[in-house]
Design a protein around this motif. Structure first.
Motif, PDB file in Angstrom:
ATOM      1  N   ILE A 135       0.869  -1.180   0.000  1.00  0.00           N
ATOM      2  CA  ILE A 135       0.000   0.000   0.000  1.00  0.00           C
ATOM      3  C   ILE A 135       0.900   1.222   0.000  1.00  0.00           C
ATOM      4  O   ILE A 135       1.772   1.368   0.871  1.00  0.00           O
ATOM      5  N   THR A 136       0.721   2.105  -0.988  1.00  0.00           N
ATOM      6  CA  THR A 136       1.523   3.316  -1.072  1.00  0.00           C
ATOM      7  C   THR A 136       0.650   4.533  -0.803  1.00  0.00           C
ATOM      8  O   THR A 136      -0.537   4.556  -1.140  1.00  0.00           O
ATOM      9  N   LEU A 137       1.248   5.560  -0.197  1.00  0.00           N
ATOM     10  CA  LEU A 137       0.546   6.800   0.145  1.00  0.00           C
ATOM     11  C   LEU A 137       1.223   7.963  -0.564  1.00  0.00           C
ATOM     12  O   LEU A 137       2.344   8.351  -0.199  1.00  0.00           O
ATOM     13  N   GLY A 138       0.580   8.505  -1.581  1.00  0.00           N
ATOM     14  CA  GLY A 138       1.129   9.653  -2.290  1.00  0.00           C
ATOM     15  C   GLY A 138       2.497   9.403  -2.890  1.00  0.00           C
ATOM     16  O   GLY A 138       3.338  10.307  -2.934  1.00  0.00           O
ATOM     17  N   SER A 139       2.746   8.213  -3.389  1.00  0.00           N
ATOM     18  CA  SER A 139       4.062   7.850  -3.922  1.00  0.00           C
ATOM     19  C   SER A 139       4.163   8.135  -5.418  1.00  0.00           C
ATOM     20  O   SER A 139       3.236   7.834  -6.173  1.00  0.00           O
ATOM     21  N   PRO A 140       5.285   8.700  -5.871  1.00  0.00           N
ATOM     22  CA  PRO A 140       5.471   8.976  -7.305  1.00  0.00           C
ATOM     23  C   PRO A 140       5.887   7.719  -8.057  1.00  0.00           C
ATOM     24  O   PRO A 140       7.059   7.511  -8.373  1.00  0.00           O
ATOM     25  N   ILE A 141       4.916   6.891  -8.369  1.00  0.00           N
ATOM     26  CA  ILE A 141       5.196   5.562  -8.922  1.00  0.00           C
ATOM     27  C   ILE A 141       5.011   5.487 -10.429  1.00  0.00           C
ATOM     28  O   ILE A 141       5.179   4.431 -11.030  1.00  0.00           O
ATOM     29  N   ALA A 142       4.653   6.598 -11.067  1.00  0.00           N
ATOM     30  CA  ALA A 142       4.445   6.608 -12.509  1.00  0.00           C
ATOM     31  C   ALA A 142       4.803   7.983 -13.050  1.00  0.00           C
ATOM     32  O   ALA A 142       5.007   8.935 -12.291  1.00  0.00           O
ATOM     33  N   GLY A 143       4.874   8.095 -14.370  1.00  0.00           N
ATOM     34  CA  GLY A 143       5.081   9.396 -14.984  1.00  0.00           C
ATOM     35  C   GLY A 143       6.473   9.970 -14.798  1.00  0.00           C
ATOM     36  O   GLY A 143       7.440   9.269 -14.510  1.00  0.00           O
ATOM     37  N   ASP A 144       6.571  11.273 -14.938  1.00  0.00           N
ATOM     38  CA  ASP A 144       7.841  11.982 -14.887  1.00  0.00           C
ATOM     39  C   ASP A 144       8.368  12.034 -13.455  1.00  0.00           C
ATOM     40  O   ASP A 144       7.678  12.522 -12.559  1.00  0.00           O
ATOM     41  N   PRO A 145       9.594  11.559 -13.192  1.00  0.00           N
ATOM     42  CA  PRO A 145      10.141  11.577 -11.831  1.00  0.00           C
ATOM     43  C   PRO A 145      10.395  12.987 -11.292  1.00  0.00           C
ATOM     44  O   PRO A 145      10.674  13.155 -10.107  1.00  0.00           O
ATOM     45  N   ARG A 146      10.279  13.996 -12.161  1.00  0.00           N
ATOM     46  CA  ARG A 146      10.447  15.374 -11.704  1.00  0.00           C
ATOM     47  C   ARG A 146       9.117  16.102 -11.533  1.00  0.00           C
ATOM     48  O   ARG A 146       9.089  17.314 -11.292  1.00  0.00           O
ATOM     49  N   ALA A 147       8.013  15.378 -11.626  1.00  0.00           N
ATOM     50  CA  ALA A 147       6.693  15.993 -11.450  1.00  0.00           C
ATOM     51  C   ALA A 147       6.324  16.031  -9.976  1.00  0.00           C
ATOM     52  O   ALA A 147       5.253  15.589  -9.568  1.00  0.00           O
TER      53      ALA A 147
END
Length: 258
Positions: A135-147
């Protein structure tokens, strides 16, 4: 509604300013604590909670106490502050997971907040036989890593590039264990589209209305965690947002790649 998760734009400034509401979200959980005790109880299996960038186990204290009150065997990551994938941290996390799995004789559920969620997905890829769900909470797991508004800090403290392609490939790839992403469209740190994963028979997205800093202390998030972790092993089902839940859990956006 279908959204594009590949946008490189960070969250709007107004959402960053709204991160100040995290204190109110904490107060809401404390006020709702008696109600939260009616949440589903677990079966005592181990749960490993991983903090976000620059945070330590202190940041997840309320979350861990709540999950423990619901019958889970809860553990912090025990590695001090999260400075990213530097040094031996990934091997140390694998050892931590292996130790919990061996000691309990049961699969471990992983709860990761922000950067902690990326580590959780990494662990699930490396040790699928030891992981029950992620379970992830607000994790940047897709898209641009600088977004997001933290990528420069990540590069500074970790000494690694935010667009580390081999590592991100393992994080973004389809998981082999049940995986839930909890996100907020008003997240002021991580662009919410980057927290939406492709849904499948074992993956889902749950939308909440929360700040990024408050995700681990929001009563609606705590209830969703209790619900997800209470599911019997091997009998995972998607989150139900019927009845009163539909009032506090918006309909999650769909994933779309380009």
């Amino acid at each position: 509604m279908t959204e594009d998760p590949t946008s490189s734009a960070p969250p709007k400034l107004i959402y960053l300013l709204l991160e100040a509401r995290a204190g109110a979200e904490l107060a809401a959980s404390l006020a709702a604590w008696p109600w939260l005790q009616f949440g589903p109880r677990g079966d005592g299996h181990p749960v490993l909670v991983l903090p976000g960038l620059l945070a330590s186990d202190r940041s997840s204290l309320l979350l861990r106490r709540y999950l423990a009150s619901r019958g889970h065997d809860v553990h912090g990551w025990g590695l001090g502050r999260n400075f990213g994938a530097r040094g031996n941290v990934r091997n140390a996390l694998l050892e931590r997971l292996d130790e919990l799995h061996a000691r309990s004789g049961r699969k471990v559920s992983l709860v990761g907040w922000s950067l902690g969620g990326m580590f959780a997905r990494f662990l699930a890829k490396e040790r699928p036989d030891a992981v029950r769900q992620v379970i992830t909470l607000g994790s940047p797991i897709a898209g641009d890593p600088r977004a997001n508004r933290a990528w420069r800090v990540y590069q500074l403290v970790s000494g690694r590039r935010a667009d580390d392609k081999p590592l991100r490939a393992r994080i973004i790839a389809e998981p082999t264990v049940p995986t839930t992403s909890i996100y907020s469209r008003s997240d002021g740190i991580v662009a919410w589209r980057c927290s939406v994963q492709r849904e499948s028979a074992i993956t889902e997205n749950i939308e909440v209305v929360s700040s990024h800093v408050g995700l681990g202390m929001h009563p609606v998030v705590l209830h969703a965690l209790a619900d997800r972790l209470a599911q019997p092993e091997g009998a995972w089902q998607p989150f139900e947002r019927r009845g009163l839940r539909a009032l506090v859990y918006p309909r999650a956006a769909a994933f779309q790649s380009r």
